[in-house]
Write a protein that holds these residues in place. Structure first.
Motif, PDB file in Angstrom:
ATOM      1  N   ALA A 137     -20.785 -12.445   5.485  1.00  0.00           N
ATOM      2  CA  ALA A 137     -21.039 -11.004   5.583  1.00  0.00           C
ATOM      3  C   ALA A 137     -22.527 -10.726   5.751  1.00  0.00           C
ATOM      4  N   LEU A 138     -23.364 -11.482   5.038  1.00  0.00           N
ATOM      5  CA  LEU A 138     -24.819 -11.335   5.168  1.00  0.00           C
ATOM      6  C   LEU A 138     -25.273 -11.676   6.573  1.00  0.00           C
ATOM      7  N   TRP A 139     -24.894 -12.836   7.064  1.00  0.00           N
ATOM      8  CA  TRP A 139     -25.359 -13.301   8.372  1.00  0.00           C
ATOM      9  C   TRP A 139     -24.868 -12.399   9.502  1.00  0.00           C
ATOM     10  N   GLN A 140     -23.593 -12.038   9.480  1.00  0.00           N
ATOM     11  CA  GLN A 140     -23.053 -11.190  10.531  1.00  0.00           C
ATOM     12  C   GLN A 140     -23.717  -9.813  10.523  1.00  0.00           C
ATOM     13  N   GLY A 141     -23.951  -9.268   9.334  1.00  0.00           N
ATOM     14  CA  GLY A 141     -24.620  -7.972   9.247  1.00  0.00           C
ATOM     15  C   GLY A 141     -26.028  -8.010   9.801  1.00  0.00           C
ATOM     16  N   LEU A 142     -26.741  -9.105   9.544  1.00  0.00           N
ATOM     17  CA  LEU A 142     -28.103  -9.242  10.077  1.00  0.00           C
ATOM     18  C   LEU A 142     -28.084  -9.344  11.594  1.00  0.00           C
ATOM     19  N   LEU A 143     -27.197 -10.166  12.137  1.00  0.00           N
ATOM     20  CA  LEU A 143     -27.145 -10.333  13.593  1.00  0.00           C
ATOM     21  C   LEU A 143     -26.768  -9.026  14.285  1.00  0.00           C
ATOM     22  N   GLU A 144     -25.937  -8.228  13.627  1.00  0.00           N
ATOM     23  CA  GLU A 144     -25.506  -6.948  14.210  1.00  0.00           C
ATOM     24  C   GLU A 144     -26.503  -5.828  13.950  1.00  0.00           C
ATOM     25  N   GLY A 145     -27.534  -6.099  13.150  1.00  0.00           N
ATOM     26  CA  GLY A 145     -28.548  -5.084  12.881  1.00  0.00           C
ATOM     27  C   GLY A 145     -28.063  -3.964  11.992  1.00  0.00           C
ATOM     28  N   ARG A 146     -27.160  -4.284  11.050  1.00  0.00           N
ATOM     29  CA  ARG A 146     -26.648  -3.259  10.144  1.00  0.00           C
ATOM     30  C   ARG A 146     -27.508  -3.152   8.889  1.00  0.00           C
ATOM     31  N   SER A 147     -27.434  -2.005   8.235  1.00  0.00           N
ATOM     32  CA  SER A 147     -28.177  -1.761   7.004  1.00  0.00           C
ATOM     33  C   SER A 147     -27.220  -1.567   5.840  1.00  0.00           C
ATOM     34  N   GLY A 148     -27.613  -2.118   4.679  1.00  0.00           N
ATOM     35  CA  GLY A 148     -26.851  -1.908   3.454  1.00  0.00           C
ATOM     36  C   GLY A 148     -27.512  -0.919   2.525  1.00  0.00           C
ATOM     37  N   VAL A 149     -28.490  -0.181   3.032  1.00  0.00           N
ATOM     38  CA  VAL A 149     -29.162   0.851   2.228  1.00  0.00           C
ATOM     39  C   VAL A 149     -28.340   2.128   2.299  1.00  0.00           C
ATOM     40  N   ARG A 150     -28.096   2.739   1.154  1.00  0.00           N
ATOM     41  CA  ARG A 150     -27.202   3.910   1.115  1.00  0.00           C
ATOM     42  C   ARG A 150     -27.640   4.869  -0.001  1.00  0.00           C
ATOM     43  N   PRO A 151     -27.120   6.098   0.002  1.00  0.00           N
ATOM     44  CA  PRO A 151     -27.459   7.036  -1.080  1.00  0.00           C
ATOM     45  C   PRO A 151     -26.999   6.514  -2.436  1.00  0.00           C
ATOM     46  N   LEU A 152     -27.759   6.803  -3.476  1.00  0.00           N
ATOM     47  CA  LEU A 152     -27.397   6.429  -4.839  1.00  0.00           C
ATOM     48  C   LEU A 152     -26.538   7.544  -5.430  1.00  0.00           C
ATOM     49  N   GLU A 153     -25.330   7.191  -5.812  1.00  0.00           N
ATOM     50  CA  GLU A 153     -24.401   8.166  -6.356  1.00  0.00           C
ATOM     51  C   GLU A 153     -24.613   8.320  -7.866  1.00  0.00           C
ATOM     52  N   GLY A 154     -24.225   9.441  -8.386  1.00  0.00           N
ATOM     53  CA  GLY A 154     -24.311   9.668  -9.824  1.00  0.00           C
ATOM     54  C   GLY A 154     -25.367  10.696 -10.166  1.00  0.00           C
ATOM     55  N   GLU A 155     -25.051  11.515 -11.190  1.00  0.00           N
ATOM     56  CA  GLU A 155     -25.947  12.615 -11.534  1.00  0.00           C
ATOM     57  C   GLU A 155     -27.269  12.123 -12.129  1.00  0.00           C
ATOM     58  N   GLU A 156     -27.303  10.863 -12.641  1.00  0.00           N
ATOM     59  CA  GLU A 156     -28.555  10.355 -13.208  1.00  0.00           C
ATOM     60  C   GLU A 156     -29.625  10.151 -12.147  1.00  0.00           C
ATOM     61  N   PHE A 157     -29.197  10.062 -10.861  1.00  0.00           N
ATOM     62  CA  PHE A 157     -30.162   9.920  -9.777  1.00  0.00           C
ATOM     63  C   PHE A 157     -30.446  11.248  -9.077  1.00  0.00           C
ATOM     64  N   ALA A 158     -29.700  12.295  -9.435  1.00  0.00           N
ATOM     65  CA  ALA A 158     -29.784  13.562  -8.698  1.00  0.00           C
ATOM     66  C   ALA A 158     -31.177  14.176  -8.742  1.00  0.00           C
ATOM     67  N   GLY A 159     -31.882  14.057  -9.852  1.00  0.00           N
ATOM     68  CA  GLY A 159     -33.202  14.653  -9.960  1.00  0.00           C
ATOM     69  C   GLY A 159     -34.338  13.739  -9.572  1.00  0.00           C
ATOM     70  N   GLN A 160     -34.006  12.562  -9.072  1.00  0.00           N
ATOM     71  CA  GLN A 160     -35.044  11.589  -8.713  1.00  0.00           C
ATOM     72  C   GLN A 160     -35.683  11.941  -7.372  1.00  0.00           C
ATOM     73  N   PRO A 161     -36.977  11.660  -7.202  1.00  0.00           N
ATOM     74  CA  PRO A 161     -37.594  11.894  -5.896  1.00  0.00           C
ATOM     75  C   PRO A 161     -37.079  10.934  -4.825  1.00  0.00           C
ATOM     76  N   VAL A 162     -36.613   9.745  -5.237  1.00  0.00           N
ATOM     77  CA  VAL A 162     -36.007   8.786  -4.309  1.00  0.00           C
ATOM     78  C   VAL A 162     -34.584   8.519  -4.771  1.00  0.00           C
ATOM     79  N   ARG A 163     -33.634   8.708  -3.858  1.00  0.00           N
ATOM     80  CA  ARG A 163     -32.213   8.616  -4.202  1.00  0.00           C
ATOM     81  C   ARG A 163     -31.464   7.689  -3.256  1.00  0.00           C
ATOM     82  N   ILE A 164     -32.116   6.634  -2.800  1.00  0.00           N
ATOM     83  CA  ILE A 164     -31.487   5.653  -1.922  1.00  0.00           C
ATOM     84  C   ILE A 164     -31.783   4.245  -2.448  1.00  0.00           C
ATOM     85  N   GLY A 165     -30.917   3.293  -2.124  1.00  0.00           N
ATOM     86  CA  GLY A 165     -31.124   1.915  -2.548  1.00  0.00           C
ATOM     87  C   GLY A 165     -30.219   0.967  -1.796  1.00  0.00           C
ATOM     88  N   GLY A 166     -30.580  -0.307  -1.813  1.00  0.00           N
ATOM     89  CA  GLY A 166     -29.749  -1.351  -1.236  1.00  0.00           C
ATOM     90  C   GLY A 166     -28.775  -1.837  -2.287  1.00  0.00           C
TER      91      GLY A 166
END
Length: 448
Positions: A39-68
């Protein structure tokens, strides 16, 4: 008594001619691109990203709300009774270690069922934070529910060495279980230390790499306060931009990567498939600043030179670099400066060296980053294919590197050394040098 060492760090009586060659015979990973190395290798060759929004209210007030983030629940991939005794990073580590062990052609039940001597087998895992999120949760429970609310597993799950210990227990590895903590260079340094343990005859096989799981509100807030993170909350998949002119910080990530490192004669005796040689490694320290890299690149150059020297190689042998490249303004420029200084020694007529950086796909996996990138570097050698760097649509002119973008690029068919770089807070620099197996061919491996 400790064995006396020569000025170069080798035990007395051990020379390059007499020390054992170390090879990679298995790999495992769990990353924001999925569970497993394919899954890692195929995703890299295809140029995909695993970075996505961080779910949950504990992240709602954060200035940065994304993560891998790893979307699979690692607790569901292990027996429940076993999983509940591990912190999340240790769960990642055991999952990756099991995959690496199987990939090396060894019995999934551990060393006892594999015909491998447990006392000649080791574990070496890098991490930064380890189970610190468990301690934070324990503190919250103490405030909310009092002492009885704190789990009796809290102390054992907090120590950074838990990942190495859990792999040791899971695979019945009794030779040694070591932990390395050196900021974002931890995973790479763990692999380097394992190389030396095998070279000098202490063990025959080591499961080596790194694991991290620290995407918590407090850690995110701390990195945000430093202004170290990308603030592109509205475009998470394009937030991490290694070497790009418009890069604005790294993206926090999580995961694990493990290699099975083995003495070559041991691997050949059991008929193992060999991905590549773990040819050498180098360390240095910037001695400059607790968080900022030395802009001169002097410390990085020293680590690069030491890795090549340890591999018996020179700059002209370098055919590819898997860069640390976190997408911070100062960090990427310091690394690029150091790489140019080293690669310029190859001469004006030498072909350019393709450079890639996978943090655009994964984010920065902290103590696991060097280990996962070592897996990628080994696969790059094995398949002769360099994955593209995503997020670098407009290369920073000051970097002056041949960064592979958009589509994969083929490596030369034979020979050469691949370097995998890792640098961390406090000026920790670690570089791994990999080389094709002795024949120069790419041996048969898994279909990825």
């Amino acid at each position: 008594m400790h064995q006396p060492l020569t000025p170069t760090g080798r035990p007395v009586g051990v020379t390059r001619a007499t020390q054992r060659r170390v090879v990679v015979t298995g790999m495992g990973a769990i990353t924001p691109l999925g569970v497993g190395v394919p899954a890692l290798w195929q995703g890299l060759l295809e140029g995909r990203s695993g970075v996505r929004p961080l779910e949950g209210e504990e992240f709602a007030g954060q200035p940065v709300r994304i993560g891998g983030t790893v979307t699979a629940d690692p607790g569901e991939l292990l027996p429940k009774a076993q999983a509940r005794r591990m912190n999340r990073a240790a769960q990642f580590a055991v999952i990756a270690a099991r995959e690496a062990w199987r990939d090396a052609g060894l019995d999934a039940s551990g060393t006892v069922g594999s015909g491998v001597d447990p006392s000649r087998t080791g574990v070496c895992v890098g991490t930064i934070i380890g189970g610190a999120p468990v301690l934070v949760d324990g503190d919250r429970r103490l405030r909310d529910k009092g002492p009885r609310g704190v789990s009796p597993l809290t102390a054992a799950m907090t120590v950074p060495s838990q990942a190495a210990a859990q792999i040791s227990i899971d695979l019945h590895v009794t030779g040694e279980a070591r932990t390395v903590v050196s900021a974002c260079a931890s995973g790479t340094e763990a692999i380097g230390q394992a190389i030396d343990r095998i070279r000098h005859g202490h063990v025959d096989i080591v499961l080596a790499g790194g694991a991290e799981a620290a995407i918590t509100p407090s850690v995110m807030a701390a990195f945000s306060a430093m202004r170290a993170l990308s603030t592109r909350n509205d475009e998470p998949e394009r937030a991490s931009r290694p070497f790009a002119k418009d890069r604005d910080g790294f993206v926090h990530g999580e995961g694990a990567g493990l290699l099975v490192l083995e003495a070559e004669e041991h691997a050949l005796a059991r008929g193992a498939r060999i991905y590549c040689e773990a040819a050498g490694w180098g360390l240095s320290a910037d001695a400059h600043h607790i968080v900022a890299p030395d802009p001169s690149g002097d410390g990085i150059v020293l680590a690069l030179r030491r890795a090549l020297a340890d591999a018996g190689a020179v700059p002209a042998d370098v055919v590819h670099v898997n860069a640390h490249a976190t997408a911070t303004v100062e960090g990427d420029l310091a690394e690029a400066t150091a790489l140019r200084r080293l690669l310029d020694e190859r001469g004006a007529g030498a072909p350019s060296v393709p450079v890639t950086a996978v943090k655009g796909n994964l984010g920065h996996l902290q103590g696991a980053t060097g280990a996962v990138e070592a897996v990628v570097a080994a696969l790059t050698l094995h398949h002769g294919l360099v994955p593209p760097t995503i997020g670098c649509d407009d290369l920073d002119d000051a970097c002056e590197l041949d960064v592979v973008t958009h589509v994969p690029r083929f490596l030369p068919p034979a020979g050469g050394v691949v370097l995998s770089n890792s640098f961390g807070f406090g000026g920790h620099n670690a570089v791994l040098a990999l080389r094709r197996d002795r024949s120069g061919r790419a041996t048969e491996g898994r279909a990825v």
